[in-house]
Design an enzyme around this catalytic site. Sequence first.
Site, mmCIF file in Angstrom:
data_model
loop_
_atom_site.group_PDB
_atom_site.id
_atom_site.type_symbol
_atom_site.label_atom_id
_atom_site.label_comp_id
_atom_site.label_asym_id
_atom_site.label_seq_id
_atom_site.Cartn_x
_atom_site.Cartn_y
_atom_site.Cartn_z
ATOM 1 C CG HIS A 136 3.311 -2.241 -3.073
ATOM 2 N ND1 HIS A 136 2.336 -0.989 -3.095
ATOM 3 C CD2 HIS A 136 3.107 -2.561 -1.861
ATOM 4 C CE1 HIS A 136 2.184 -0.535 -2.083
ATOM 5 N NE2 HIS A 136 2.570 -1.275 -1.131
ATOM 6 C CE LYS A 140 -0.418 -4.097 -2.755
ATOM 7 N NZ LYS A 140 -0.718 -4.624 -1.394
#
Lengths: 256, 256, 256, 256
Positions: A136, A140
């Site tokens: 990701h 995050k």
Amino acid sequence: MTELLPVAVLGARGRMGAEAVRSIGAAADLDLVAALGRSDPLDTLVSAGAAVVVDLTVPDATADNVRFAVEHGMHAVVGTTGWTVERLADLRSLLGSTPSTGVLIAPNFALGSVLATAFAATAARYFESVEIIELHHPDKVDAPSGTAARTAQLIAAERSAAGVPDAPDATRDQLDGARGARVDGVPVHSVRLRGLTAHQEVLLGGPGEQLTIRHDSFDRASFMPGVLLGIRSVSHHPGLTVGLDGYLDLQAGPRP
Amino acid sequence: MTELLPVAVLGARGRMGAEAVRSIGAAADLDLVAALGRSDPLDTLVSAGAAVVVDLTVPDATADNVRFAVEHGMHAVVGTTGWTVERLADLRSLLGSTPSTGVLIAPNFALGSVLATAFAATAARYFESVEIIELHHPDKVDAPSGTAARTAQLIAAERSAAGVPDAPDATRDQLDGARGARVDGVPVHSVRLRGLTAHQEVLLGGPGEQLTIRHDSFDRASFMPGVLLGIRSVSHHPGLTVGLDGYLDLQAGPRP
Amino acid sequence: MTELLPVAVLGARGRMGAEAVRSIGAAADLDLVAALGRSDPLDTLVSAGAAVVVDLTVPDATADNVRFAVEHGMHAVVGTTGWTVERLADLRSLLGSTPSTGVLIAPNFALGSVLATAFAATAARYFESVEIIELHHPDKVDAPSGTAARTAQLIAAERSAAGVPDAPDATRDQLDGARGARVDGVPVHSVRLRGLTAHQEVLLGGPGEQLTIRHDSFDRASFMPGVLLGIRSVSHHPGLTVGLDGYLDLQAGPRP
Amino acid sequence: MTELLPVAVLGARGRMGAEAVRSIGAAADLDLVAALGRSDPLDTLVSAGAAVVVDLTVPDATADNVRFAVEHGMHAVVGTTGWTVERLADLRSLLGSTPSTGVLIAPNFALGSVLATAFAATAARYFESVEIIELHHPDKVDAPSGTAARTAQLIAAERSAAGVPDAPDATRDQLDGARGARVDGVPVHSVRLRGLTAHQEVLLGGPGEQLTIRHDSFDRASFMPGVLLGIRSVSHHPGLTVGLDGYLDLQAGPRP
């Protein structure tokens, strides 16, 4: 001439909602009859004649929205989080009295992601080893991702049900963290890299072979085919369905 | 007619040695003049007229073997481990008195692996984020692999020299191990999967883009092109070279 | 206190230009002193005191823009296409009379893409086999992509210079197109897939090993780090440089 | 105490056969009661008391071998090619008279490959775009591979049955072969690279997302788990089954 399906969107000013409004507006078989924001009255759904209500609001509002829809004979497609076990039980009991109404609650509308998870769970019983890598963007805050954790749990459940022994691992000498986190015994590795959005790879290994199932989510548009599939299918699935996979045909081949 | 280069192999009964014997035998420009096992006398190297000695023996024997070769005017290509700082210093001093003799000591003869590490180190200064995933068979006892640890160290050194700040990472809420091990600040993730041999991926990310450098080692044969390159090049590199990358031309384009 | 570098953008209303304006505005060491559109007079560059001019205009305008910049003692960083051999010759001759001025003309500002191409070319001489897969969105009209074709040409040139024989290929029985297009003898495969942006993989294979160099371009933001690198470096590279790789340090390790 | 399942191997001196003999010998629940070569009499199967016969012979022998097994009440697991429509019809008719006997004929025993093909076919209806890349060693004579061609056919059949339109493709200006071969309309790209064995990737793309299903076959050992699964399951599948996928549970989740 085919009749258009009248659809309403709740949470139409949010990012997902605005995307849904665009996608429904562009679909030749759907008619967007209402696009409501937070302060708009739900009665508009009735006056607009909506057959399917798409809820993309907030955890505090979604349960009341769906109750209203079901009580007025409308099907509901829900992408909002916050559905506790208690709320689901209440909804199931409400649906018991309107047997032809369908509600889909899906934590994830990306078809590719839903399929990838289902395939990984199916394959997991047939391989000695299985590990998950999720990748990701670096903003995050949680690791591993919710999707990776759910995938690991499903994989572990399948392997346990099939009596598959633990994956072999001779590691004796390791740096802390090298072998990843364990979710129900499945190693999960979280990569955070500028430039990425949301990606996941399930690696399955047996003697002389590897099977890799990878999903890349590049932007929010990836949820729209799943939302449209939900809208078009919800009337054929009376009662409550949790998870888009309940609407997918997960086995290739001739159908009756 | 081109003259063949006379080559001898020490450790010819080991797995790497046997592979080297085969590869040298198959090379049209090389002449395998001796293939010695543990108990064979080193004098055979002299009587056989070897110009290059390939040492694929054991840590206890390699230093004496190389000393013998250098003292008899032969170049040496060494794949054996166990070369401490002291042994290297002794060898350098010995080579000082025979300025035209070359010795190559390489911990890794897989060209692809050596190139991948060099490219990753070169690229690391140009990206915000960098992480390493290494994947091996499940019988491996250490994690991360030695190659991954060395790659991380080189990457960290390059980034530090270029003043690159730490990679961004907003992770606040994590399962133990999810973000991998840290080697000089670089996250390293170790996957262990039945069916695999030795594989490594360096992922580099910047705004809107990703660069991935992956090396797959499928079997021992992958070391042979590097061994042959060492044999053919060692006479052009007098003195001691540590690492096969010292023999590679790492920049494309016209050469003087 | 460090002095800021005064930078002007030409073509500031275009998509690339607008992105550059944002990136320069956000850079702590740069001062955006002018952002000109098509109809703004070039004299503004002088009155604004620009030291570096970034040209992101159109093929018809770029040569005049760069001439104006050079004649007024400004360095130029150019991302516009349309530079023919004749135009480049004119520019070189102009630069001959202002020996301290630098101009960078780069067909591609994505650092990852430039590095990937350079690495692929460097590695190509060391492997038996090499093929290119490029993957783009399905609205692209040409196949293979320009980047893939250039990469193939560079690879072929390196292999030819190093005397590497043709890659082995026993294919006798094939469907038309299965083995891809040939660019200077290098197979290139073009994939077109909804959801993708611009991606390229160079696969290199030798006995028992594979080296893969992949670049993913997810959006236009990927060009900005290269543009900023150009702006910051152009004054240290007097004369004309074609290609961002001329500004990159392509070899890891200690620098003099 | 569990009784061991008595198994015989035909074609035991071939490469696949030898591997099967090893794997069956190593399985705790199986008892290898016969391992026959070309010239050994089939009667040995009876005297040895085999319950399951594994046929890994040649196209000319397999039909007679299987007939013998079925006529003597033994189940058969067959990896030999050469089963024409006529031979299959004969076998089905023979099995009609021995309703409890099972025969599995599988062109591919690699579980990962069989699963990958099934998953790709299942997913193909849910995506706009789909392409196949298959990668093999450079000594392969045909392109695309048989597995890739079959996968493309299954994908095309699923998409056609579901009414999925052709994948979008704006290519107007192309080099011959760039967009691959077409198998039932699905683009297939064949890569040939020294160092590889047999690998396949199915890429599926929709708005903002990609699903990739990849199978790597590194060596012949990859067939053995499938052969063992066939041996253990054949008695539960009376009649003729073509394709190992008929023995796999292709949907995750609770089973009745």
